[in-house]
Design an enzyme around this catalytic site. Structure first.
Site, PDB file in Angstrom:
ATOM      1  N   GLU A   1      -4.460   3.768   6.626  1.00 29.66           N
ATOM      2  CA  GLU A   1      -4.049   3.430   5.074  1.00 29.66           C
ATOM      3  C   GLU A   1      -4.733   4.623   4.230  1.00 29.66           C
ATOM      4  O   GLU A   1      -4.158   4.913   3.258  1.00 29.66           O
ATOM      5  CB  GLU A   1      -4.635   2.176   4.572  1.00 29.66           C
ATOM      6  CG  GLU A   1      -4.376   1.743   3.111  1.00 29.66           C
ATOM      7  CD  GLU A   1      -5.286   0.757   2.576  1.00 29.66           C
ATOM      8  OE1 GLU A   1      -6.024   1.268   1.385  1.00 29.66           O
ATOM      9  OE2 GLU A   1      -5.280  -0.317   2.887  1.00 29.66           O
TER      10      GLU A   1
ATOM     11  N   SER B   1     -10.336  -0.696   3.209  1.00 27.92           N
ATOM     12  CA  SER B   1      -9.719  -0.903   4.457  1.00 27.92           C
ATOM     13  C   SER B   1      -9.132   0.431   4.948  1.00 27.92           C
ATOM     14  O   SER B   1      -8.496   1.280   4.326  1.00 27.92           O
ATOM     15  CB  SER B   1      -8.329  -1.756   4.222  1.00 27.92           C
ATOM     16  OG  SER B   1      -8.746  -3.204   3.864  1.00 27.92           O
TER      17      SER B   1
ATOM     18  N   ARG C   1       0.773  -1.341  -0.009  1.00 31.31           N
ATOM     19  CA  ARG C   1       0.096  -0.100   0.047  1.00 31.31           C
ATOM     20  C   ARG C   1       0.861   1.037   0.014  1.00 31.31           C
ATOM     21  O   ARG C   1       0.561   2.181   0.581  1.00 31.31           O
ATOM     22  CB  ARG C   1      -0.902   0.091   1.405  1.00 31.31           C
ATOM     23  CG  ARG C   1      -1.803  -1.115   1.252  1.00 31.31           C
ATOM     24  CD  ARG C   1      -2.963  -0.919   0.114  1.00 31.31           C
ATOM     25  NE  ARG C   1      -4.145  -1.688   0.274  1.00 31.31           N
ATOM     26  CZ  ARG C   1      -4.005  -3.112  -0.174  1.00 31.31           C
ATOM     27  NH1 ARG C   1      -2.796  -3.697  -0.468  1.00 31.31           N
ATOM     28  NH2 ARG C   1      -5.306  -3.876   0.093  1.00 31.31           N
TER      29      ARG C   1
HETATM   30  N1  EPU Z   1     -10.589 -10.793  10.181  1.00 30.73           N
HETATM   31  C1  EPU Z   1     -11.062 -10.778  11.185  1.00 30.73           C
HETATM   32  N2  EPU Z   1     -12.238 -10.014  11.481  1.00 30.73           N
HETATM   33  C2  EPU Z   1     -12.411  -8.921  10.733  1.00 30.73           C
HETATM   34  C3  EPU Z   1     -11.865  -8.948   9.579  1.00 30.73           C
HETATM   35  C4  EPU Z   1     -10.845  -9.812   9.103  1.00 30.73           C
HETATM   36  O1  EPU Z   1     -10.891 -11.949  12.077  1.00 30.73           O
HETATM   37  O2  EPU Z   1     -13.473  -7.979  10.984  1.00 30.73           O
HETATM   38  C5  EPU Z   1      -9.345 -11.873  10.016  1.00 30.73           C
HETATM   39  C6  EPU Z   1      -9.927 -13.203   9.246  1.00 30.73           C
HETATM   40  O3  EPU Z   1      -9.476 -14.008   9.860  1.00 30.73           O
HETATM   41  C7  EPU Z   1      -9.253 -13.398   7.742  1.00 30.73           C
HETATM   42  C8  EPU Z   1      -8.237 -12.188   7.970  1.00 30.73           C
HETATM   43  O4  EPU Z   1      -8.263 -11.572   8.952  1.00 30.73           O
HETATM   44  O5  EPU Z   1      -8.707 -14.454   7.646  1.00 30.73           O
HETATM   45  C9  EPU Z   1      -8.040 -11.506   6.583  1.00 30.73           C
HETATM   46  O6  EPU Z   1      -9.077 -10.912   6.395  1.00 30.73           O
HETATM   47  P1  EPU Z   1      -9.592 -10.288   4.970  1.00 30.73           P
HETATM   48  O7  EPU Z   1      -9.110 -11.683   3.905  1.00 30.73           O
HETATM   49  O8  EPU Z   1     -10.752  -9.981   4.809  1.00 30.73           O
HETATM   50  O9  EPU Z   1      -8.388  -9.384   4.422  1.00 30.73           O
HETATM   51  P2  EPU Z   1      -7.774  -8.244   5.061  1.00 30.73           P
HETATM   52  O10 EPU Z   1      -6.418  -8.645   5.415  1.00 30.73           O
HETATM   53  O11 EPU Z   1      -8.861  -7.891   6.237  1.00 30.73           O
HETATM   54  C10 EPU Z   1      -6.738  -7.082   3.035  1.00 30.73           C
HETATM   55  C11 EPU Z   1      -6.672  -6.159   2.272  1.00 30.73           C
HETATM   56  C12 EPU Z   1      -8.085  -5.691   1.533  1.00 30.73           C
HETATM   57  C13 EPU Z   1      -8.223  -6.903   0.512  1.00 30.73           C
HETATM   58  C14 EPU Z   1      -8.204  -8.205   1.475  1.00 30.73           C
HETATM   59  C15 EPU Z   1      -7.953  -9.267   0.351  1.00 30.73           C
HETATM   60  C16 EPU Z   1      -5.203  -4.541   3.594  1.00 30.73           C
HETATM   61  C17 EPU Z   1      -5.514  -3.283   4.238  1.00 30.73           C
HETATM   62  N3  EPU Z   1      -6.632  -4.957   3.221  1.00 30.73           N
HETATM   63  O12 EPU Z   1      -7.905  -7.021   3.909  1.00 30.73           O
HETATM   64  O13 EPU Z   1      -7.786  -4.406   0.927  1.00 30.73           O
HETATM   65  O14 EPU Z   1      -9.291  -6.945  -0.176  1.00 30.73           O
HETATM   66  O15 EPU Z   1      -6.661  -8.178   2.028  1.00 30.73           O
HETATM   67  O16 EPU Z   1      -6.826  -9.255  -0.269  1.00 30.73           O
HETATM   68  O17 EPU Z   1      -4.309  -5.141   3.321  1.00 30.73           O
HETATM   69  C18 EPU Z   1      -8.416  -2.096   0.828  1.00 30.73           C
HETATM   70  O18 EPU Z   1      -7.224  -1.963   0.896  1.00 30.73           O
HETATM   71  O19 EPU Z   1      -9.091  -1.281   0.728  1.00 30.73           O
HETATM   72  C19 EPU Z   1      -8.875  -3.529   0.766  1.00 30.73           C
HETATM   73  C20 EPU Z   1     -10.270  -3.944   0.858  1.00 30.73           C
END
Ligand code: EPU
Length: 367
Positions: free
Chosen positions: A363, A267, A193
């Site tokens: 972010e 995010s 990012r």
């Molecule tokens: N999780 C929770 N609770 C929540 C959300 C997430 O426990 O409310 C845990 C879950 O265990 C899940 C893990 O976090 O396995 C990862 O969650 P998720 O796959 O939803 O991805 P993220 O790390 O929360 C990142 C990116 C997103 C992107 C997704 C999928 C960042 C800051 N965000 O989110 O990007 O869509 O991965 O690759 O890196 C964005 O940048 O705006 C964005 C949406």
């Protein structure tokens, strides 16, 4: 058409506090308006105002604008899809909306294809254009809000792919000198990012186009857990980039709020990176901690998990809230101000720091 010296009239009337009544035709195809609500132009739906606002539809538009006193006397703010920003106050300058359009193939070899896309094109429309032609590389990035010119700024990423993976080069114009500059992938200094456009060159360039190097025989990226599971439920016979895009769209739609319905900027925080020693300490204390090992030996923590464990998932204060399905996303239920959302983000930062000793980082670009 009004003449250019109407400019004075506009400024005079601003001094008389009547600015909102004035909007006028400027160059051939340019309108500069004053005292414009930015609510339709930011996905958080924050009702902040711009002192001046204009739309760029050609590079010539921008170069003419650069010569004008109104431009020289007002700090420019380049706006794409407004999908990664939080407006905490009115903009006391000239907001320039990038509406440069056009997608073209600029080079082709046996397997590779170079696609150049104007900065004002909607990102997902570029992704759809590529998928329809079976050019692989962007399918995992389906449905990300925003426009193409903004995509390199924070090296948008999702489901195991970032734009740096297919990025070839971008063209930009310096907002003061008007110089046209080409940035290679290395020049952009992409990180998680991150890019030079968030730091060293912040607010210094209008990105006019981005070129991607895509593949006519795509390699599929389905290692990311959620995609694999989704593809299984879709009962796919033969995997293709269309199917991957559909899987991504289904996952995003089920977890992430649609900015057209509830204001948000995806995010709000980054997933924090911590050293292995710290990870092992935390894991001992919180055995369910969600984390991913990185090549450099550090660990990336799922910030959404940390926030959820603080009991903040679904938390709401006034019209600002933590989304109930994905705790990494802050939302505006309607009338929240940028400051309301910012204050909520500070509350989240502090709560996570108190419980886990981990510092989250915003972010979203705070203005
Ligand atoms: N999780 C929770 N609770 C929540 C959300 C997430 O426990 O409310 C845990 C879950 O265990 C899940 C893990 O976090 O396995 C990862 O969650 P998720 O796959 O939803 O991805 P993220 O790390 O929360 C990142 C990116 C997103 C992107 C997704 C999928 C960042 C800051 N965000 O989110 O990007 O869509 O991965 O690759 O890196 C964005 O940048 O705006 C964005 C949406």
């Amino acid at each position: 058409m009004l003449e250019k010296n109407t400019n004075n009239l506009l400024l005079k009337n601003i001094q008389n506090n009547k600015a909102s009544q004035w909007g006028f035709i400027y160059f051939q195809a340019m309108i500069i308006s004053s005292n414009i609500s930015l609510k339709p132009y930011n996905t958080f739906g924050i009702d902040a105002f711009a002192k001046f606002f204009t739309t760029i539809r050609s590079i010539e538009n921008f170069q003419e604008l650069l010569q004008d006193d109104l431009y020289k006397n007002n700090e420019p703010l380049i706006l794409g899809g407004g999908s990664n920003m939080l407006l905490t106050k009115n903009v006391n300058g000239l907001v320039i909306k990038n509406e440069l359009k056009g997608i073209e193939i600029v080079k082709e070899t046996g397997n590779d294809i170079w696609v150049k896309c104007a900065g004002g094109e909607v990102w997902h429309e570029l992704v759809e254009w590529c998928i329809a032609k079976n050019f692989g590389g962007l399918e995992n990035l389906s449905l990300i809000p925003g426009c193409t010119g903004a995509s390199p700024m924070q090296n948008i990423g999702a489901y195991g792919v970032e734009i740096k993976d297919t990025f070839y080069e971008l063209e930009a114009i310096h907002v003061v000198t008007g110089e046209k500059v080409t940035f290679s992938k290395r020049d952009c200094e992409f990180g998680y990012r991150e890019s030079v456009f968030k730091h060293r060159y912040k607010n210094q360039f209008l990105i006019t186009s981005v070129t991607f190097q895509l593949s006519k025989s795509p390699v599929f990226h389905i290692e990311y857990g959620a995609i694999k599971q989704e593809l299984e439920t879709m009962n796919i016979k033969e995997l293709s980039i269309q199917e991957i895009s559909q899987a991504v769209i289904r996952i995003r739609s089920s977890k992430l709020p649609d900015p057209k319905k509830i204001g948000n900027a995806g995010s709000f925080f980054k997933n924090p990176e911590i050293p292995a020693t710290r990870f092992h300490e935390l894991k001992a204390e919180f055995p369910n901690l969600v984390a991913f090992p990185l090549e450099n030996g550090n660990y990336k923590l799922a910030a959404g998990w940390l926030i959820e464990q603080c009991g903040l998932k679904g938390y709401r204060k006034g019209d600002a809230g933590v989304h109930k399905l994905q705790a990494l996303v802050l939302v505006n239920y309607g009338q929240a101000s940028g400051q309301d959302v910012y204050d909520l983000s500070s509350h989240v930062l502090k709560t996570v720091k108190d419980k886990f000793g981990v510092e989250l980082e915003r972010e979203v670009n705070i203005l």
